[in-house]
Structure formats: structure tokens, C-alpha cells
Design a protein around this motif. Sequence first.
Motif, mmCIF file in Angstrom:
data_model
loop_
_atom_site.group_PDB
_atom_site.id
_atom_site.type_symbol
_atom_site.label_atom_id
_atom_site.label_comp_id
_atom_site.label_asym_id
_atom_site.label_seq_id
_atom_site.Cartn_x
_atom_site.Cartn_y
_atom_site.Cartn_z
ATOM 1 N N ASP A 100 0.299 4.831 7.493
ATOM 2 C CA ASP A 100 -0.540 5.166 6.346
ATOM 3 C C ASP A 100 -0.829 3.923 5.499
ATOM 4 O O ASP A 100 -1.940 3.761 4.994
ATOM 5 C CB ASP A 100 0.137 6.236 5.483
ATOM 6 C CG ASP A 100 0.292 7.551 6.205
ATOM 7 O OD1 ASP A 100 -0.714 8.231 6.425
ATOM 8 O OD2 ASP A 100 1.432 7.890 6.562
ATOM 9 N N CYS A 101 0.178 3.066 5.342
ATOM 10 C CA CYS A 101 -0.035 1.818 4.610
ATOM 11 C C CYS A 101 -1.062 0.945 5.331
ATOM 12 O O CYS A 101 -1.962 0.375 4.701
ATOM 13 C CB CYS A 101 1.271 1.051 4.471
ATOM 14 S SG CYS A 101 2.463 1.790 3.357
ATOM 15 N N PHE A 102 -0.910 0.848 6.632
ATOM 16 C CA PHE A 102 -1.846 0.033 7.397
ATOM 17 C C PHE A 102 -3.255 0.610 7.320
ATOM 18 O O PHE A 102 -4.241 -0.119 7.196
ATOM 19 C CB PHE A 102 -1.390 -0.073 8.853
ATOM 20 C CG PHE A 102 -1.405 -1.474 9.367
ATOM 21 C CD1 PHE A 102 -0.234 -2.196 9.477
ATOM 22 C CD2 PHE A 102 -2.596 -2.092 9.713
ATOM 23 C CE1 PHE A 102 -0.244 -3.515 9.935
ATOM 24 C CE2 PHE A 102 -2.620 -3.394 10.166
ATOM 25 C CZ PHE A 102 -1.435 -4.113 10.283
ATOM 26 N N ASP A 103 -3.350 1.930 7.395
ATOM 27 C CA ASP A 103 -4.661 2.574 7.280
ATOM 28 C C ASP A 103 -5.316 2.244 5.943
ATOM 29 O O ASP A 103 -6.522 1.952 5.871
ATOM 30 C CB ASP A 103 -4.521 4.092 7.409
ATOM 31 C CG ASP A 103 -4.042 4.537 8.782
ATOM 32 O OD1 ASP A 103 -4.036 3.709 9.706
ATOM 33 O OD2 ASP A 103 -3.662 5.714 8.913
ATOM 34 N N PHE A 129 0.802 -1.217 0.000
ATOM 35 C CA PHE A 129 0.000 0.000 0.000
ATOM 36 C C PHE A 129 0.839 1.272 0.000
ATOM 37 O O PHE A 129 0.294 2.367 0.106
ATOM 38 C CB PHE A 129 -0.985 -0.030 1.175
ATOM 39 C CG PHE A 129 -2.007 -1.122 1.022
ATOM 40 C CD1 PHE A 129 -3.214 -0.881 0.387
ATOM 41 C CD2 PHE A 129 -1.745 -2.409 1.464
ATOM 42 C CE1 PHE A 129 -4.150 -1.882 0.213
ATOM 43 C CE2 PHE A 129 -2.678 -3.433 1.295
ATOM 44 C CZ PHE A 129 -3.882 -3.160 0.662
ATOM 45 N N HIS A 130 2.150 1.153 -0.125
ATOM 46 C CA HIS A 130 2.968 2.329 -0.388
ATOM 47 C C HIS A 130 2.658 2.816 -1.810
ATOM 48 O O HIS A 130 2.694 2.010 -2.757
ATOM 49 C CB HIS A 130 4.460 1.999 -0.285
ATOM 50 C CG HIS A 130 5.010 2.035 1.101
ATOM 51 N ND1 HIS A 130 5.025 3.185 1.860
ATOM 52 C CD2 HIS A 130 5.583 1.061 1.860
ATOM 53 C CE1 HIS A 130 5.587 2.926 3.034
ATOM 54 N NE2 HIS A 130 5.924 1.651 3.061
ATOM 55 N N PRO A 131 2.381 4.086 -2.007
ATOM 56 C CA PRO A 131 2.109 4.574 -3.361
ATOM 57 C C PRO A 131 3.222 4.253 -4.351
ATOM 58 O O PRO A 131 2.952 3.918 -5.512
ATOM 59 C CB PRO A 131 1.959 6.086 -3.165
ATOM 60 C CG PRO A 131 1.489 6.238 -1.760
ATOM 61 C CD PRO A 131 2.183 5.145 -0.993
ATOM 62 N N MET A 132 4.487 4.324 -3.912
ATOM 63 C CA MET A 132 5.580 4.083 -4.839
ATOM 64 C C MET A 132 5.717 2.605 -5.191
ATOM 65 O O MET A 132 6.286 2.255 -6.229
ATOM 66 C CB MET A 132 6.891 4.640 -4.289
ATOM 67 C CG MET A 132 6.829 6.140 -3.953
ATOM 68 S SD MET A 132 6.010 7.149 -5.225
ATOM 69 C CE MET A 132 7.250 7.170 -6.514
ATOM 70 N N VAL A 133 5.207 1.723 -4.342
ATOM 71 C CA VAL A 133 5.130 0.303 -4.705
ATOM 72 C C VAL A 133 4.096 0.108 -5.804
ATOM 73 O O VAL A 133 4.331 -0.619 -6.782
ATOM 74 C CB VAL A 133 4.792 -0.556 -3.469
ATOM 75 C CG1 VAL A 133 4.356 -1.963 -3.875
ATOM 76 C CG2 VAL A 133 5.997 -0.637 -2.540
#
Length: 374
Positions: free
Chosen positions: A321-324, A137-141
Amino acid sequence: MNETQVTLATHGGRTGAGALRTAVVGAGFMARVHAESVRRAGGRVVAVVAPHREAAAAVGAERSYADLDALLSGDAEVDALHVCTPNVTHAGIARAALAAGVHVICEKPLTTSIADAEALVAASAGRIAAVPFVYRFHPMVRELRARLAAGEAGIVSSVSGSYLQDWLASSTDQDWRVDPALGGPSRAFADIGSHWCDLLEFTTGDRIARLSAQTVTVHERGDRTTEELATEDLSSVHFTTVGGVVGTLVVSQVAAGRKNRLHLEVSGTEASFAFDQEDPERLWIGRRSESTVLLRDPGTLSPGAARYARLPAGHAQGYQDCFDAFVADTHRAIRDGTPVEGLPTFTDGLRAVRVTDAVLRSAAADGAWVEVAP
């Protein structure tokens, strides 16, 4: 009753159009992370299952239960259960919740055996059952995934990386995870190596087919000998994918100075890409003519990546943020009755258990090459 209410009723929910009612089993660090994400997603943490009432305050739950049976047979009427307990207990807790008609979010590893993981996948039919491989869920991932899918790398020839931590670097460092009776037969690889492998397969769309592994236990801890404490401090894995890509991975929980560094590099004939979880605002892009760093900017990212960019460029996003985003997507899936694209499910959890099993089998055979069950 509107469509949302019908969906919730069909999938075991009892909250109607209101906030999802969730419960957490466990009261440690991960339980608190889960609970915070539930609240940020608009849900209610109505209960916690833990041996002490003080746990309800630590997790921020409305009430506490001494055991799972009391929760499931009581008046909590939960829609979703978050399993945040030692690894060997995951299968039993998740199985009981699914049988009670509750959606389940279970910490990884999903189970400590392939048979238990397969049974949970079968039992989860008709429910939303998710595993928090949250680095997806990282945007760059997501940006990396989109660019690889578009063919920007050309022919992908190799992948490499590591997941390094130092929280068990000293022989006096202790945690329940070092005990195989609680953590299962693998520690470092099951705990963090599984994250790296999931990220590799998620971003490339390719799968690990064969591998050769070594595992090392560096420290004897407490009164137990290395033989009694059979879980590994580090592992080294060489592998090939279904698509013929060559890969290397080092996983360690005794790497001094590294707090939580997941690094993945995908090398291609036209472009290479590298993502570092400790520097998640950037994606390195290397080409023969030049190398650049792409910053997380919602205005320039692909649509799938921009969706997870919660803040403007220059305002850092991170692990919570990823967890959210993971929990928000899980709640959305519960309401809609179908998983959101990219949501890691129990099937992905089973996949990680199979890769871990292959690593242990190879290491036990002095690094012999073994097949990973498809």
C-alpha cells in the motif's frame, strides 16, 4: 490538446491523456513490486529491460528489450522509467533515461558515490525524479509528522531506533548485494539504514549534522574473505542533529527473528512517539500521565495522514500500500509537472548517499565524529 497533454509533452511524455506508459529495468523482486504499483495507479507497464524474455512475463510487461539503448531508441515511447537493478548501475541508467526526456523512479541507494548523485540531481531538472523511500507513505508516519510539527512532543531531546532483518543471518546466505562490485561500498546501511535516516528527517524536520559509526562484517561468504567482501552486516551510529537532538541507531541484516523491523522513537518533554513498521496500524504515544496507542482510523487522523488511509479502520494496510501511494503520487507529479508534497526526490536520494558516506568515513576512522555534508 488539454492541459494534461501539454504537461506530459513538456516533460517527455508521449501518451496524451491516456495511462502513463512505464518501463522497468530489472526483473527481480523490487521490479515486480514497482510494476504492480504502476498498474494499481492506472499506468501501463509497456516494457521491461532484462536479459531474458521470460522477465516480461514475470514483471507483467507488454514487451521485453535486451538493453536500455534498444528501449530508449525504439518505439516504446515511455513516460517514466523504473530503475530496479544492482546499485552500481543506477547512475548510468538514470542518466541515460533523463537525457532521453524520460521521468525516472530509481531504487535506493540512488548511486554509490556522492559525485554521481549530485550529477543526477542536476540532470533531473525539469523532470520528475523520485526515490522510493516508501515508509513515508504509512498513514501513521504522516500522523507522527503532523503531531511533531504541531509541537505535541514539546522539546525533542532524543531519538532512537533500529532497522533489523535476518535474511543474511547465515554464512551461507548469498545475494548480489553482498558483492561490493554490484552493491557498492555499503550494504546494510545503504540498503536499509538509509530508510531509517530518511524517516527520521522527514518526520522531525531536523537533520543529522554529525555522527560516529561502527560497522561490522559478521560472516565470510562463499570463497571470499572478509577483506574482499568489504560491505557490512551491521552498523551502529550515534549522532546529533542540527537542532541539537541526540540519536542512536542500530542497523543489522543478521538479527535472527527480525524480518523487516524498522523502529523509530522520538522522545520529548511533553510526549514521546514510536512507530514500528512491522506494526504499522498503530502509533504509540507516551506521556508522563499515561501512554496510549493511536489506531489508524481515517476519521480521527490528521488530513495529511487520512489521505493515505486507503481502507477503513480495522482493515490492515502494509508495505505494498505504501508503494502504491508512492507511485500514485509520482504519476500525479508527472501529470501536474510538480512534485506532490512529501514525494521523495533525487535530492532526498543524494541526502541518503551523503549520510552513508559519513557513516563509512567514521567507521574507517575507528568511530571518529564526522560532519554530514549539508
